[in-house]
Write a protein that holds these residues in place. Structure first.
Motif, PDB file in Angstrom:
ATOM      1  N   ILE A 161       1.456   9.123  -6.638  1.00 25.43           N
ATOM      2  CA  ILE A 161       1.840  10.530  -6.697  1.00 25.43           C
ATOM      3  C   ILE A 161       2.498  10.740  -7.899  1.00 25.43           C
ATOM      4  CG2 ILE A 161       3.420  12.198  -5.651  1.00 25.43           C
ATOM      5  CD1 ILE A 161       2.684  10.764  -2.895  1.00 25.43           C
ATOM      6  N   THR A 162       3.376   9.972  -8.301  1.00 22.57           N
ATOM      7  CA  THR A 162       4.240  10.172  -9.502  1.00 22.57           C
ATOM      8  C   THR A 162       3.165   9.984 -10.840  1.00 22.57           C
ATOM      9  OG1 THR A 162       4.601   7.627 -10.013  1.00 22.57           O
ATOM     10  CG2 THR A 162       6.286   8.975  -8.708  1.00 22.57           C
ATOM     11  N   ALA A 191      -3.054   5.964 -16.645  1.00 21.75           N
ATOM     12  CA  ALA A 191      -1.708   5.854 -16.403  1.00 21.75           C
ATOM     13  C   ALA A 191      -1.437   4.714 -15.536  1.00 21.75           C
ATOM     14  CB  ALA A 191      -1.077   7.014 -15.676  1.00 21.75           C
ATOM     15  N   LEU A 192      -2.712   4.494 -14.633  1.00 22.76           N
ATOM     16  CA  LEU A 192      -2.415   3.428 -13.455  1.00 22.76           C
ATOM     17  C   LEU A 192      -2.730   2.062 -14.503  1.00 22.76           C
ATOM     18  CD1 LEU A 192      -2.313   2.354 -10.779  1.00 22.76           C
ATOM     19  CD2 LEU A 192      -4.876   2.669 -10.354  1.00 22.76           C
ATOM     20  N   GLU A 234       0.910  -1.325  -0.032  1.00 19.52           N
ATOM     21  CA  GLU A 234       0.069   0.136   0.144  1.00 19.52           C
ATOM     22  C   GLU A 234       1.005   1.305  -0.077  1.00 19.52           C
ATOM     23  OE1 GLU A 234      -2.657  -0.643   3.217  1.00 19.52           O
ATOM     24  OE2 GLU A 234      -3.740  -2.025   2.375  1.00 19.52           O
ATOM     25  N   ALA A 235       1.868   1.172   0.757  1.00 16.52           N
ATOM     26  CA  ALA A 235       2.817   2.403   0.741  1.00 16.52           C
ATOM     27  C   ALA A 235       3.562   2.576  -0.484  1.00 16.52           C
ATOM     28  CB  ALA A 235       3.929   2.042   1.914  1.00 16.52           C
TER      29      ALA A 235
END
Length: 213
Positions: free
Chosen positions: A149-150, A194-195, A141-142
């Protein structure tokens, strides 16, 4: 990339479909998917889902899903395994290596340790093994949060202008600050694209294969 692996990219949604409380050792040991050289079983998916439900407070924690509900859970588990493989590949440092232990301590302090223990007992896991699985969840998750963010684009004023001109009918139906809303719409569309591209990349890189149908 299989179409099914595209659907599970709604990583923030924990969808639930038909479930069953029936299980068998044959089913639990059956292969569900593969990421790289790691084989994933139906039991791995059930453990993954049980811990999700525990963290969100959704009861009963142990639910033996089947059909499409189980397939979605397997896809999400595969996504997590791809993220963890990438964590190792890019040498991402765990920002909070004791988070799972702290989580377990908080559970014990809140008087819910018996509920967490019931998950461990159901799948013949020790507390240490369960804590290790939880830590992997937190690590994935982290890493994903940092990656998101990127992937977050910066939307320019000219792009908003272009959208307003191209979609006048859609814009009419918007309420509030139309420019802000449009900016968010464009941002979300770009992030989704993007994801999905990132998921396609990981799926190919780690030869992720869904074996459950």
């Amino acid at each position: 990339m299989p179409r099914s692996l595209r659907v599970f990219i709604c990583v923030v949604g924990f969808l639930i479909g038909p479930v069953s409380n029936a299980k068998s050792s044959h089913l639990l040991n059956a292969l569900a998917g593969r990421v790289g050289k790691e084989n994933l079983t139906i039991q791995d998916a059930y453990i993954f889902r049980a811990l999700q439900r525990f963290r969100t407070g959704e009861k009963p924690f142990v639910f033996f899903e089947k059909d499409q509900a189980l397939k979605r859970t397997i896809e999400k588990l595969m996504f997590e395994k791809m993220l963890l493989a990438e964590v190792k590949a890019v040498e991402f440092k765990d920002p909070d290596p004791t988070k799972a232990k702290e989580f377990v301590r908080q559970v014990e302090a809140s008087g819910k340790s018996r509920e967490l223990a019931s998950i461990a007992n159901e799948f013949d896991l020790t507390e240490e093994e369960l804590t290790q699985i939880l830590q992997q969840h937190f690590l994935a998750e982290a890493f994903l949060q940092k990656k998101l963010i990127t992937l977050t684009p910066v939307i320019t004023s000219s792009e908003v202008d272009a959208y307003l001109l191209k979609h006048p009918e859609k814009v009419k139906k918007l309420s509030g600050d139309k420019r802000s809303v449009v900016s968010e719409v464009i941002k979300q569309e770009r992030m989704n694209k993007a994801l999905q591209d990132y998921i396609d990349f990981l799926t190919e890189k780690y030869s992720a294969t869904l074996l459950f149908s």
